[in-house]
Design an enzyme around this catalytic site. Structure first.
Site, PDB file in Angstrom:
ATOM      1  N   GLU A 125       0.841  -1.199   0.000  1.00 14.00           N
ATOM      2  CA  GLU A 125       0.000   0.000   0.000  1.00 14.00           C
ATOM      3  C   GLU A 125       0.880   1.254   0.000  1.00 14.00           C
ATOM      4  O   GLU A 125       0.601   2.219  -0.709  1.00 14.00           O
ATOM      5  CB  GLU A 125      -0.912  -0.049   1.237  1.00 14.00           C
ATOM      6  CG  GLU A 125      -1.578   1.251   1.636  1.00 14.00           C
ATOM      7  CD  GLU A 125      -2.788   1.595   0.805  1.00 14.00           C
ATOM      8  OE1 GLU A 125      -2.962   0.994  -0.264  1.00 14.00           O
ATOM      9  OE2 GLU A 125      -3.536   2.485   1.218  1.00 14.00           O
ATOM     10  N   THR A 180      -3.443  10.053  -3.733  1.00 12.64           N
ATOM     11  CA  THR A 180      -3.464  10.146  -2.269  1.00 12.64           C
ATOM     12  C   THR A 180      -2.476  11.216  -1.795  1.00 12.64           C
ATOM     13  O   THR A 180      -2.782  11.989  -0.878  1.00 12.64           O
ATOM     14  CB  THR A 180      -3.147   8.773  -1.634  1.00 12.64           C
ATOM     15  OG1 THR A 180      -4.116   7.839  -2.117  1.00 12.64           O
ATOM     16  CG2 THR A 180      -3.241   8.816  -0.127  1.00 12.64           C
TER      17      THR A 180
END
Ligand code: HSE
Length: 304
Positions: A125, A180
């Site tokens: 991630e 992000t």
């Protein structure tokens, strides 16, 4: 065993005031990863538009990390089928990472505990999000509602109430690469203590709602006065989507993770189709189409 397939769910992070701490696994979308032992090296097989160089691929990074950490000599072929839309705040990279960590654990009989699985999945991630936060991976690995504590990493899980329903609207917009990172760059570095008190009180109420299996308390506590206002401008029509959904009976509405998807909290008693249509209309005020999914929580990654 020579080969194993694991399916891992999408997830929503933050749930408003629980920035980087709360996650909820959603049975809206799934990624599927098959790991097969091979003589040597790591190879990636996919028809999806994702990197196939292991060091640049979420699942590849997890396998690299786990091979090294647990001194596994065997080579591994990774077959990936994406179902979670990447870059929309639905935990797409986390789903691939979670499926891979669990598949690796089972394939090599490691019997790892939950925190170690989450730590391993988190490595993948990090590669795609640019920084490490375990909210999505924890939800995808463990299922249900999760609370992430770091230093040391310790994930708590609560099984959500069965009448909790979510309506997720995924806008059809072009998201920036490293989304992000972009959506984290707009968050204030410092906040007022009084704002943190308000967010903390709502976060505590959300946890209480999950413990008491009270979906109305969960939904009505989805209130974030710190991160959501700073990110709202990145989502075309966000304020209309939110206003419309609340008017249609949603108990709470916020950005799903780092966005741009928007999530409404409701129960089986709500008119879920009305909320879905209200969200669609909200996006349409900015000439934006969206995919709307009505879903419930997922129990997390599992072998198939
Ligand atoms: N908590 C993260 C964020 C979501 O809002 O940036 C991605 O894990």
């Amino acid at each position: 065993m020579n080969s194993i397939t694991v399916k891992a769910p999408s997830s929503t992070a933050n749930l408003g005031p629980g920035f980087d701490v709360f996650g909820l696994a959603l049975d809206a979308f799934y990624d599927t990863v098959t790991l097969t032992k091979q003589k040597s090296g790591i190879s990636i097989v996919t028809t999806d538009n994702i990197p196939v160089i292991p060091s640049k691929n979420t699942a590849g990074i997890v396998v690299q990390h786990m091979k090294k950490k647990f001194k596994i000599k065997s080579g591994v072929q990774i077959k990936i089928k994406k179902g979670v839309p990447p870059g929309f705040g639905m935990g797409s990279s986390a789903a691939s990472a979670a499926a891979t960590a669990i598949a690796f654990d089972r394939l090599f009989g490691l019997k790892l505990d939950d925190n170690t699985l989450v730590e391993c999945a988190g490595m993948g991630e990090r590669a795609s999000a640019g920084s490490i936060h375990y909210d999505n991976v924890s939800a995808s690995v463990l299922g249900g509602f999760v609370i992430v504590r770091t230093k040391p990493l310790d994930v708590l899980k609560i099984v959500p109430p069965s009448d909790l329903r979510l309506v997720v609207a995924v806008p059809k917009i072009i998201v920036p690469q490293k989304k992000t990172k972009v959506s984290r760059s707009v968050i204030p570095k410092q906040i007022d203590l009084s704002d943190s008190v308000i967010n903390l009180s709502n976060a505590a109420a959300i946890v209480t709602g999950f413990i008491k299996k009270d979906s109305e308390l969960i939904g009505s506590s989805i209130k974030d006065i710190i991160v959501e206002p700073s990110r709202a401008h990145l989502i075309p029509g966000f304020s209309s989507v939110k206003k419309n959904a609340l008017k249609a009976g949603a108990l709470g509405v916020t950005i799903s993770g780092a966005g741009p998807s928007v999530i409404s909290f409701a129960t089986t008693k709500s008119n879920l189709t009305k909320i879905a249509n209200a969200m669609k209309k909200g996006f349409r005020t900015k000439k934006t189409d969206c995919i709307v999914v009505i879903c419930k929580f997922s129990n997390g990654a599992k072998t198939i």
